[in-house]
Design a protein around this motif. Sequence first.
Motif, PDB file in Angstrom:
ATOM      1  N   PHE A  28      35.556  34.905  48.343  1.00  0.00           N
ATOM      2  CA  PHE A  28      35.944  35.127  46.952  1.00  0.00           C
ATOM      3  C   PHE A  28      37.274  34.464  46.627  1.00  0.00           C
ATOM      4  O   PHE A  28      37.520  34.091  45.479  1.00  0.00           O
ATOM      5  N   VAL A 136      37.656  40.926  44.485  1.00  0.00           N
ATOM      6  CA  VAL A 136      36.264  40.802  44.036  1.00  0.00           C
ATOM      7  C   VAL A 136      36.151  41.164  42.556  1.00  0.00           C
ATOM      8  O   VAL A 136      35.412  40.509  41.801  1.00  0.00           O
ATOM      9  N   TYR A 139      37.279  38.342  40.463  1.00  0.00           N
ATOM     10  CA  TYR A 139      36.221  37.322  40.440  1.00  0.00           C
ATOM     11  C   TYR A 139      35.094  37.735  39.492  1.00  0.00           C
ATOM     12  O   TYR A 139      34.576  36.912  38.730  1.00  0.00           O
ATOM     13  N   SER A 154      25.625  35.325  42.526  1.00  0.00           N
ATOM     14  CA  SER A 154      26.992  35.854  42.572  1.00  0.00           C
ATOM     15  C   SER A 154      27.024  37.362  42.338  1.00  0.00           C
ATOM     16  O   SER A 154      27.852  38.070  42.918  1.00  0.00           O
TER      17      SER A 154
END
Length: 415
Positions: A28, A136, A139, A154
């Motif tokens: 990530f 995370v 992201y 994803s």
Amino acid sequence: MVEHFFEKHSIDSFVFCWLFFQITTIDFVYKLLPNFFIPSFIMAVMPVIASWLCILFELFEVIRCRYVHRDVVIFFVCVIGILLCSLFGNIFLQSVAFTSSFLVLITACIFLYTRKDIRHLFLHINVICMFSGMIVCVYALSFTGSNYLEWENSYMAIGYSLSLCSLILFECARINHKRIDSIMAIVFSVFILAFGNRGAFMVVIVYFGIRYTFLHENRITTKKIILLLIGIALMLVISSFYEQIILFVTVTLRNMGISSRSFEKLLTHSFVQSIGRNEIYQKAFEIIKNNPITIRGPGYLTLVYINEHYQHTNAHNILLELIVEYGCILGIAIFLIILKVVIRSILLLRENKMLENSIAVCLLIQSMVQLSFSATFYSSNELWIGLVLTGILSRRKYFVQDSSIYKDDVLVKKD
């Protein structure tokens, strides 16, 4: 002497957290920062070098042991088998074994096996889980304003990464009674619903099912009764106004620019449906039906054409994968052995509420749910580490209370 003891374990804890971050989160970092100044291979090698320095430092002590535990032998037989099959041309296993991630995974397992006391490895696991989970989440937020159909896989990576962090933090909160762990676990669970996948959502549900069915504490308190009544009331409200609630949440998320695959599936009543997996399962059943006991070898299904979208794919189910590759007899036997270890892990945690037992259970719950819908067990970090941890914790010397520590293999009571 005491200072040296705790200094050594601080180093071990740091190295393990470094390995854990490398296994669960480093991808990530590069997704967020494609031009990150340290190359990915160097990032993988650094914790490996640190781990092997610790391993070699205690190598003499390991060699001096007269008895090699059964779980260690099984582990090395599996690793050597994968490497030999790869060297002799198994393309599927080559894609697994000849990677930096597999190197880090095997190093992490060997690192666990060579520690005299593994409990101190997890002292800061909640901190690394919070740090990893936040990366995370950042992201995931980068997908705000786009449709989940554009994310490819994803959303699966987001979901499973956050579900593991959530499970570990929920267990840290249960054992250490720190509110911040619970808060962050809940935040990550919300992100799973908003940006993640159904499998990750199921991981959290299965965890709570096991926690309140098998890991419950017998003492009934006023707080537990109140929470139970609140839970029952919420279930009644949700069941009564299911359509309205799901529609409201879905519309709200859309207005925020969030495309939630989980809520879309709930809204269209297709949460448990998957056309792609159905085609994979159908092909797997055809292969098994044609010759149920044939041992075809690792990765066999990846050589079979299923359709244009799934030309080289695994079985997306650990039991089907084992039966396709090793036949109904050996495949089911291997699956039952793995299932036995999972059950053993849960029983260990029920007998002794220690953090290392919790970590093993979290890893195995995550892996078994994930492997029921996707991925392959050969490259499942959670399954490998969970099996190794449970093997270590099943040994006689780890059946101890929280008030005790081992020093030079002698049980010593804390003051």
